[in-house]
Motif scaffolding. Structure first.
Motif, PDB file in Angstrom:
ATOM      1  N   ILE A  51       1.545  -1.550  -0.010  1.00 57.81           N
ATOM      2  CA  ILE A  51       0.259   0.025  -0.329  1.00 57.81           C
ATOM      3  C   ILE A  51       0.872   0.860  -0.188  1.00 57.81           C
ATOM      4  O   ILE A  51       2.057   0.893  -0.080  1.00 57.81           O
ATOM      5  N   GLU A  52       0.138   2.578   0.148  1.00 54.65           N
ATOM      6  CA  GLU A  52       1.066   3.357   0.387  1.00 54.65           C
ATOM      7  C   GLU A  52       1.635   4.012   1.483  1.00 54.65           C
ATOM      8  O   GLU A  52       0.747   3.389   2.392  1.00 54.65           O
ATOM      9  N   ALA A  53       2.606   4.596   1.444  1.00 52.45           N
ATOM     10  CA  ALA A  53       3.037   4.293   2.873  1.00 52.45           C
ATOM     11  C   ALA A  53       2.496   5.591   3.855  1.00 52.45           C
ATOM     12  O   ALA A  53       2.875   5.092   5.046  1.00 52.45           O
ATOM     13  N   GLU A  54       2.177   6.731   3.064  1.00 47.89           N
ATOM     14  CA  GLU A  54       1.504   7.688   3.908  1.00 47.89           C
ATOM     15  C   GLU A  54      -0.125   7.352   4.854  1.00 47.89           C
ATOM     16  O   GLU A  54      -0.586   6.981   5.658  1.00 47.89           O
ATOM     17  N   LEU A  55      -0.227   5.800   3.594  1.00 48.62           N
ATOM     18  CA  LEU A  55      -1.570   4.479   4.659  1.00 48.62           C
ATOM     19  C   LEU A  55      -1.052   3.806   5.561  1.00 48.62           C
ATOM     20  O   LEU A  55      -2.108   3.288   6.499  1.00 48.62           O
ATOM     21  N   VAL A  56      -0.427   3.704   6.195  1.00 48.81           N
ATOM     22  CA  VAL A  56       0.372   2.982   6.433  1.00 48.81           C
ATOM     23  C   VAL A  56       0.436   3.405   8.242  1.00 48.81           C
ATOM     24  O   VAL A  56      -0.468   2.443   9.242  1.00 48.81           O
ATOM     25  N   GLY A  57       0.214   4.486   8.850  1.00 47.16           N
ATOM     26  CA  GLY A  57       0.413   4.946   9.221  1.00 47.16           C
ATOM     27  C   GLY A  57      -1.398   4.910  10.473  1.00 47.16           C
ATOM     28  O   GLY A  57      -1.155   4.886  12.132  1.00 47.16           O
ATOM     29  N   GLY A  58      -1.933   4.448   9.632  1.00 48.28           N
ATOM     30  CA  GLY A  58      -3.781   5.166   9.833  1.00 48.28           C
ATOM     31  C   GLY A  58      -3.596   3.907  10.611  1.00 48.28           C
ATOM     32  O   GLY A  58      -5.231   3.267  10.994  1.00 48.28           O
ATOM     33  N   LYS A  59      -3.097   2.435  10.099  1.00 42.92           N
ATOM     34  CA  LYS A  59      -3.216   1.328  10.389  1.00 42.92           C
ATOM     35  C   LYS A  59      -2.343   0.828  11.689  1.00 42.92           C
ATOM     36  O   LYS A  59      -2.927  -0.232  12.238  1.00 42.92           O
ATOM     37  N   MET A  60      -1.517   1.263  12.336  1.00 44.46           N
ATOM     38  CA  MET A  60      -1.063   1.219  13.395  1.00 44.46           C
ATOM     39  C   MET A  60      -1.787   1.803  14.536  1.00 44.46           C
ATOM     40  O   MET A  60      -2.324   2.468  14.237  1.00 44.46           O
ATOM     41  N   SER A  61      -1.175   0.924  16.142  1.00 43.93           N
ATOM     42  CA  SER A  61      -1.404   1.711  16.834  1.00 43.93           C
ATOM     43  C   SER A  61      -0.347   2.395  17.125  1.00 43.93           C
ATOM     44  O   SER A  61       0.556   1.143  17.422  1.00 43.93           O
ATOM     45  N   CYS A  62      -0.459   3.484  19.001  1.00 46.91           N
ATOM     46  CA  CYS A  62       1.057   3.717  19.100  1.00 46.91           C
ATOM     47  C   CYS A  62       1.239   2.621  20.415  1.00 46.91           C
ATOM     48  O   CYS A  62      -0.120   1.948  21.056  1.00 46.91           O
ATOM     49  N   GLU A  63       2.553   2.263  20.282  1.00 48.99           N
ATOM     50  CA  GLU A  63       2.243   0.762  21.452  1.00 48.99           C
ATOM     51  C   GLU A  63       2.459   1.951  22.863  1.00 48.99           C
ATOM     52  O   GLU A  63       2.291   1.347  24.037  1.00 48.99           O
ATOM     53  N   ARG A  64       2.369   2.966  22.819  1.00 49.59           N
ATOM     54  CA  ARG A  64       2.696   4.015  24.125  1.00 49.59           C
ATOM     55  C   ARG A  64       1.205   4.637  25.381  1.00 49.59           C
ATOM     56  O   ARG A  64       0.614   3.494  25.936  1.00 49.59           O
ATOM     57  N   CYS A  65       0.563   4.674  23.356  1.00 50.48           N
ATOM     58  CA  CYS A  65      -1.016   5.123  23.773  1.00 50.48           C
ATOM     59  C   CYS A  65      -2.359   4.427  24.193  1.00 50.48           C
ATOM     60  O   CYS A  65      -3.534   4.236  24.350  1.00 50.48           O
ATOM     61  N   GLY A  66      -1.696   3.888  22.562  1.00 52.21           N
ATOM     62  CA  GLY A  66      -2.602   2.801  22.071  1.00 52.21           C
ATOM     63  C   GLY A  66      -3.568   3.100  21.231  1.00 52.21           C
ATOM     64  O   GLY A  66      -4.623   2.933  20.151  1.00 52.21           O
ATOM     65  N   LYS A  67      -3.234   4.474  20.721  1.00 52.04           N
ATOM     66  CA  LYS A  67      -4.586   4.683  19.603  1.00 52.04           C
ATOM     67  C   LYS A  67      -3.601   5.116  18.930  1.00 52.04           C
ATOM     68  O   LYS A  67      -2.458   5.255  18.120  1.00 52.04           O
ATOM     69  N   ASN A  68      -4.739   5.002  17.559  1.00 51.25           N
ATOM     70  CA  ASN A  68      -4.544   4.963  16.440  1.00 51.25           C
ATOM     71  C   ASN A  68      -4.534   6.773  14.910  1.00 51.25           C
ATOM     72  O   ASN A  68      -4.043   6.696  14.525  1.00 51.25           O
ATOM     73  N   GLU A  69      -5.655   7.122  16.180  1.00 50.17           N
ATOM     74  CA  GLU A  69      -5.814   8.522  15.253  1.00 50.17           C
ATOM     75  C   GLU A  69      -4.815   9.990  15.329  1.00 50.17           C
ATOM     76  O   GLU A  69      -5.099  10.462  14.381  1.00 50.17           O
ATOM     77  N   TYR A  70      -4.025   9.586  15.946  1.00 46.68           N
ATOM     78  CA  TYR A  70      -2.947  10.855  15.824  1.00 46.68           C
ATOM     79  C   TYR A  70      -1.233  10.038  15.083  1.00 46.68           C
ATOM     80  O   TYR A  70      -0.303  10.710  15.010  1.00 46.68           O
ATOM     81  N   MET A  71      -1.689   8.384  14.539  1.00 46.92           N
ATOM     82  CA  MET A  71       0.014   8.095  13.454  1.00 46.92           C
ATOM     83  C   MET A  71       0.349   8.386  12.207  1.00 46.92           C
ATOM     84  O   MET A  71      -1.205   8.881  11.812  1.00 46.92           O
ATOM     85  N   HIS A  72       1.171   8.923  11.889  1.00 50.06           N
ATOM     86  CA  HIS A  72       1.405  10.008  10.436  1.00 50.06           C
ATOM     87  C   HIS A  72       2.973   8.987  10.063  1.00 50.06           C
ATOM     88  O   HIS A  72       3.776   8.775  10.984  1.00 50.06           O
ATOM     89  N   ALA A  73       2.665   8.849   9.022  1.00 53.03           N
ATOM     90  CA  ALA A  73       3.881   7.881   8.098  1.00 53.03           C
ATOM     91  C   ALA A  73       4.724   8.774   7.845  1.00 53.03           C
ATOM     92  O   ALA A  73       3.949   9.290   7.196  1.00 53.03           O
ATOM     93  N   GLU A  74       5.756   8.552   7.417  1.00 51.11           N
ATOM     94  CA  GLU A  74       6.523   8.863   6.437  1.00 51.11           C
ATOM     95  C   GLU A  74       7.697   8.144   5.429  1.00 51.11           C
ATOM     96  O   GLU A  74       8.576   7.528   6.927  1.00 51.11           O
TER      97      GLU A  74
END
Length: 106
Positions: A51-74
């Motif tokens: 998939i596009e690299a920028e879309l990966v951030g929305g599919k992962m959750s943060c290991e510290r806070c557990g949220k995924n809506e603030y994830m950003h990939a580049e």
């Protein structure tokens, strides 16, 4: 420019395979707790597909806070000097878990 109705065009994005071919790394950052993690694009491709690299951030959750809506990939290609200080998180294995769910009938 034609109106796409908020949709991305097919085939125009920078995919994980493209990033792997030229030696880039994927940096995923949580905007809430400001944690950065570095990944090999080939490992992420094994999990999510090509998939596009920028879309990966929305599919992962943060290991510290557990949220995924603030994830950003580049994707980035760090210099040799920057690469020495980067700890890359690698994929060890993918496990499939089967769970049995029972229901009582009356």
């Amino acid at each position: 420019m034609p109106d796409t109705g908020g949709r991305r065009k097919r085939g125009s994005g920078w995919t994980l395979s493209n990033a792997h071919d030229i030696g880039q790394l994927v940096m995923i950052r949580c905007g809430l707790c400001n944690v950065k993690r570095w990944y090999q694009p080939s490992d992420l491709r094994d999990i999510f597909g090509d998939i596009e690299a920028e879309l990966v951030g929305g599919k992962m959750s943060c290991e510290r806070c557990g949220k995924n809506e603030y994830m950003h990939a580049e994707t980035q290609k760090p210099s040799a000097r920057e690469r020495q200080g980067i700890r890359v998180t690698r994929l060890a294995e993918i496990r499939t878990v089967r769970r049995v769910v029972w229901i009582n009938e009356q």
